[in-house]
Each structure stands twice: as structure tokens, then as C-alpha cells.
Design a protein around this motif. Structure first.
Motif, short mmCIF file in Angstrom:
data_model
loop_
_atom_site.label_atom_id
_atom_site.label_comp_id
_atom_site.label_asym_id
_atom_site.label_seq_id
_atom_site.Cartn_x
_atom_site.Cartn_y
_atom_site.Cartn_z
N PRO A 8 -25.79 -54.78 -8.63
CA PRO A 8 -25.48 -55.98 -7.86
C PRO A 8 -24.95 -57.09 -8.77
O PRO A 8 -25.46 -57.29 -9.88
CB PRO A 8 -26.83 -56.37 -7.25
CG PRO A 8 -27.64 -55.11 -7.27
CD PRO A 8 -27.18 -54.35 -8.48
N ALA A 9 -23.93 -57.80 -8.31
CA ALA A 9 -23.27 -58.83 -9.13
C ALA A 9 -24.27 -59.85 -9.66
O ALA A 9 -24.16 -60.31 -10.80
CB ALA A 9 -22.18 -59.52 -8.32
N GLU A 10 -25.28 -60.19 -8.88
CA GLU A 10 -26.25 -61.20 -9.32
C GLU A 10 -27.16 -60.69 -10.44
O GLU A 10 -27.88 -61.47 -11.08
CB GLU A 10 -27.09 -61.72 -8.15
CG GLU A 10 -28.00 -60.69 -7.50
CD GLU A 10 -27.33 -59.86 -6.39
OE1 GLU A 10 -28.06 -59.11 -5.74
OE2 GLU A 10 -26.11 -59.96 -6.20
N LYS A 11 -27.15 -59.39 -10.70
CA LYS A 11 -27.96 -58.81 -11.78
C LYS A 11 -27.21 -58.72 -13.11
O LYS A 11 -27.81 -58.38 -14.13
CB LYS A 11 -28.45 -57.40 -11.39
CG LYS A 11 -29.52 -57.42 -10.31
CD LYS A 11 -30.79 -57.99 -10.86
CE LYS A 11 -31.97 -57.76 -9.95
NZ LYS A 11 -33.21 -58.21 -10.55
N SER A 19 -31.35 -58.64 -17.77
CA SER A 19 -31.95 -58.59 -16.43
C SER A 19 -32.64 -57.24 -16.24
O SER A 19 -32.23 -56.23 -16.79
CB SER A 19 -30.90 -58.84 -15.34
OG SER A 19 -29.91 -57.86 -15.35
#
Length: 116
Positions: A8-11, A19
Motif C-alpha cells: 500500500p502506498a501509505e506503507k 514501516s
């Protein structure tokens, strides 16, 4: 058979960041070291301690439990062959990032012993 799983991009961590990622049955740590991404198993192969909070020394990650150092690119412990943390290949496609979970990269014994 290749098993690519999208991160996921937010990770995706910023430069210098990390992360924790849980994908399927795996717990992994994703590092952004000087703009290069590396992914390793979260657990130290020595005694299972979490490597997420380990101290980075350049590209080497120090296990917080016993001080073993692992190279983020190869998973090797410098100067030791046949022992290391699993690493996984990353692929970037059209601005998206994928981890190949089909098999961890093997630690090349000659590569491990050459690390200082």
C-alpha cells in the motif's frame, strides 16, 4: 511461481524511514535507505526478536536483542556464511511497488563473508 503482493502506498517509508508490513502470513520491515528500498523478515533468525526497532548503521541493521548486524540488501551477517535474515525482491511498476513473496532470497555464502 512468482507471487507479487502490492505494498500500500501509505506503507512506503520516506528516505531514512521504515514501516512494518503484514502481508498474508508474513511480518516484514520495509526500509528506505538513501532512496533505495529493502524488505526483510521482521524476526531475527537467532532468537525471534523484532528487527523493526533495530539501529541502522549505514546499510547494516543491528538487532536490538543481541547485537547481530544484518545487511539490508543481502540479509547476511558480515563475515558469517549460511546465516542471515530473509530478504525479498521488490519490483516497481507504473509507480506502484510490489514484494515478491514466492521465495526469500538466499544468502550467498561468498557474498556474506565479503561484507565488512
Amino acid at each position: 511461481m512468482t507471487r507479487l503482493v502490492e505494498i500500500p502506498a501509505e506503507k512506503i517509508p520516506p528516505v531514512g524511514g521504515r514501516s512494518l508490513i503484514r502481508l498474508e502470513e508474513k511480518s516484514l520491515v520495509l526500509f528506505n535507505q538513501d532512496g533505495s528500498l529493502y524488505v526483510i523478515d521482521e524476526s531475527c533468525p537467532h532468537n525471534g526478536a523484532s528487527l523493526f526497532t533495530g539501529k541502522l548503521e549505514g546499510r547494516l541493521l543491528r538487532c536490538p536483542a543481541h547485537g547481530l548486524r544484518f545487511d539490508l540488501a543481502s540479509g547476511c551477517v558480515p563475515g558469517v556464511s549460511g546465516f542471515g535474515v530473509a530478504t525479498y525482491a521488490l519490483e516497481q511498476r507504473q509507480g506502484r511497488c510490489f514484494i515478491d513473496l514466492s521465495r526469500p532470497r538466499a544468502q550467498e555464502s561468498s557474498q556474506c563473508t565479503q561484507l565488512q
